[in-house]
Design a protein around this motif. Sequence first.
Motif, short mmCIF file in Angstrom:
data_model
loop_
_atom_site.label_atom_id
_atom_site.label_comp_id
_atom_site.label_asym_id
_atom_site.label_seq_id
_atom_site.Cartn_x
_atom_site.Cartn_y
_atom_site.Cartn_z
N LEU A 41 0.80 -1.40 -0.04
CA LEU A 41 0.03 0.02 0.04
C LEU A 41 0.99 1.23 -0.12
O LEU A 41 0.90 2.01 1.03
CB LEU A 41 -0.86 0.08 1.21
CG LEU A 41 -1.89 -1.24 1.14
CD1 LEU A 41 -2.70 -1.22 2.47
CD2 LEU A 41 -2.87 -1.11 0.09
N THR A 42 1.69 1.31 -0.84
CA THR A 42 2.61 2.65 -1.14
C THR A 42 2.44 3.11 -2.70
O THR A 42 1.80 2.64 -3.49
CB THR A 42 3.90 2.18 -1.14
OG1 THR A 42 4.54 1.28 -2.16
CG2 THR A 42 4.21 1.60 0.48
N LEU A 43 2.54 4.40 -2.84
CA LEU A 43 2.47 4.97 -4.23
C LEU A 43 3.52 4.16 -5.03
O LEU A 43 3.19 4.36 -6.07
CB LEU A 43 2.48 6.61 -4.11
CG LEU A 43 1.55 7.23 -3.43
CD1 LEU A 43 1.80 8.67 -3.34
CD2 LEU A 43 0.10 7.12 -4.23
N ALA A 44 4.78 3.88 -4.53
CA ALA A 44 5.76 3.43 -5.41
C ALA A 44 5.19 2.15 -5.98
O ALA A 44 5.27 1.93 -7.11
CB ALA A 44 7.08 3.06 -4.72
N VAL A 45 4.33 1.37 -5.28
CA VAL A 45 3.90 0.20 -5.95
C VAL A 45 2.81 0.17 -6.79
O VAL A 45 2.69 -0.53 -7.80
CB VAL A 45 3.65 -0.83 -4.56
CG1 VAL A 45 2.62 -2.08 -5.26
CG2 VAL A 45 4.42 -1.39 -3.72
N TRP A 46 1.90 1.36 -6.42
CA TRP A 46 0.92 1.62 -7.28
C TRP A 46 1.26 2.22 -8.67
O TRP A 46 0.83 1.62 -9.49
CB TRP A 46 0.11 2.50 -6.60
CG TRP A 46 -1.25 2.85 -7.53
CD1 TRP A 46 -1.48 4.06 -8.27
CD2 TRP A 46 -2.50 2.12 -7.48
NE1 TRP A 46 -2.77 4.06 -8.91
CE2 TRP A 46 -3.41 2.82 -8.34
CE3 TRP A 46 -2.92 0.97 -6.86
CZ2 TRP A 46 -4.51 2.26 -8.70
CZ3 TRP A 46 -4.07 0.44 -7.40
CH2 TRP A 46 -4.83 1.14 -8.14
N TYR A 47 2.15 3.17 -8.65
CA TYR A 47 2.54 3.73 -9.85
C TYR A 47 3.86 2.95 -10.55
O TYR A 47 3.95 3.19 -11.66
CB TYR A 47 3.14 4.87 -9.58
CG TYR A 47 1.59 6.01 -9.25
CD1 TYR A 47 0.95 6.25 -10.33
CD2 TYR A 47 1.61 6.53 -8.04
CE1 TYR A 47 -0.14 6.90 -10.06
CE2 TYR A 47 0.33 7.41 -7.74
CZ TYR A 47 -0.50 7.45 -8.75
OH TYR A 47 -1.61 8.25 -8.54
N LYS A 48 4.61 2.37 -10.04
CA LYS A 48 5.82 1.78 -10.53
C LYS A 48 5.47 0.66 -11.46
O LYS A 48 4.02 0.38 -11.83
CB LYS A 48 6.62 1.18 -9.30
CG LYS A 48 8.04 1.52 -9.52
CD LYS A 48 8.86 1.21 -8.42
CE LYS A 48 10.48 1.28 -8.62
NZ LYS A 48 11.19 0.69 -7.74
N SER A 49 5.99 -0.28 -12.01
CA SER A 49 5.85 -1.19 -12.83
C SER A 49 5.35 -2.68 -12.52
O SER A 49 5.50 -3.42 -12.98
CB SER A 49 7.20 -1.54 -13.62
OG SER A 49 8.09 -2.22 -12.76
N HIS A 50 4.31 -2.20 -11.42
CA HIS A 50 3.62 -3.60 -10.90
C HIS A 50 2.49 -3.79 -11.83
O HIS A 50 1.71 -2.71 -11.88
CB HIS A 50 3.51 -3.44 -9.55
CG HIS A 50 4.47 -3.70 -8.49
ND1 HIS A 50 5.50 -2.72 -8.48
CD2 HIS A 50 4.89 -4.70 -7.98
CE1 HIS A 50 6.28 -3.24 -7.77
NE2 HIS A 50 6.03 -4.62 -7.25
N THR A 51 2.28 -4.92 -12.28
CA THR A 51 1.15 -5.15 -13.40
C THR A 51 0.37 -6.37 -12.94
O THR A 51 0.82 -7.16 -11.93
CB THR A 51 1.74 -5.39 -14.98
OG1 THR A 51 2.56 -6.32 -14.82
CG2 THR A 51 2.71 -3.99 -15.44
N ILE A 52 -0.78 -6.25 -13.41
CA ILE A 52 -1.46 -7.48 -12.98
C ILE A 52 -1.34 -8.58 -13.82
O ILE A 52 -1.23 -8.71 -15.06
CB ILE A 52 -3.15 -7.19 -13.15
CG1 ILE A 52 -3.53 -6.08 -12.13
CG2 ILE A 52 -4.08 -8.19 -13.19
CD1 ILE A 52 -4.94 -5.41 -12.18
N GLU A 53 -1.27 -9.82 -13.28
CA GLU A 53 -1.03 -11.00 -13.90
C GLU A 53 -1.99 -11.95 -13.96
O GLU A 53 -2.58 -12.03 -12.81
CB GLU A 53 0.22 -11.56 -13.22
CG GLU A 53 0.34 -13.33 -13.13
CD GLU A 53 0.82 -13.82 -14.46
OE1 GLU A 53 1.01 -13.49 -15.50
OE2 GLU A 53 1.27 -15.27 -14.11
#
Length: 170
Positions: A41-53
Amino acid sequence: MYKNRKDLSKLVLLLSFESSSHDTAAPGHLCDSVSSLVSYLTLAVWYKSHTIEHVWPQNPNSNWPNCLDSTLHLNAIGNLSILPSSENSIASNKNWSDKKAIYAILSELSLNNKETMAAEARHNKVITANQAYTLLKQSKLHPHIVALANCDSWDASYVEARGKNLLERV
């Protein structure tokens, strides 16, 4: 949900992964954890390159059994996870046993074991040398992937049960 609201799907997944670990009593499911190695629950995780698999891929290869309904299960929360884009690209449209091998590499804490697993995956043509490098040197442990690595099979009843487990965590 994913088809119409990708942002909401991502939020539900991140909320369900927070303070979780794999449930040893229910392989593939999550349970509450005292502490998490990663805060989702951080902005880094939200906006970074984490994508839905999509565990069962949007474009499955012929090695996937016809045990899932694309209308009911493809975009269901129980068929989704979150991965950094590089790891998601590696998993891509691979069959369940190949994805499970990749999830196992991502879940392994021991570098020696991880290297052995990656070498075996390369030998079995699950991953390339460049993909092995990414999994070994660039990826970080994501505790929710440990749960996926412990699943025996990926079918309709499991996707539905996993979805219920994830939604109960929100």
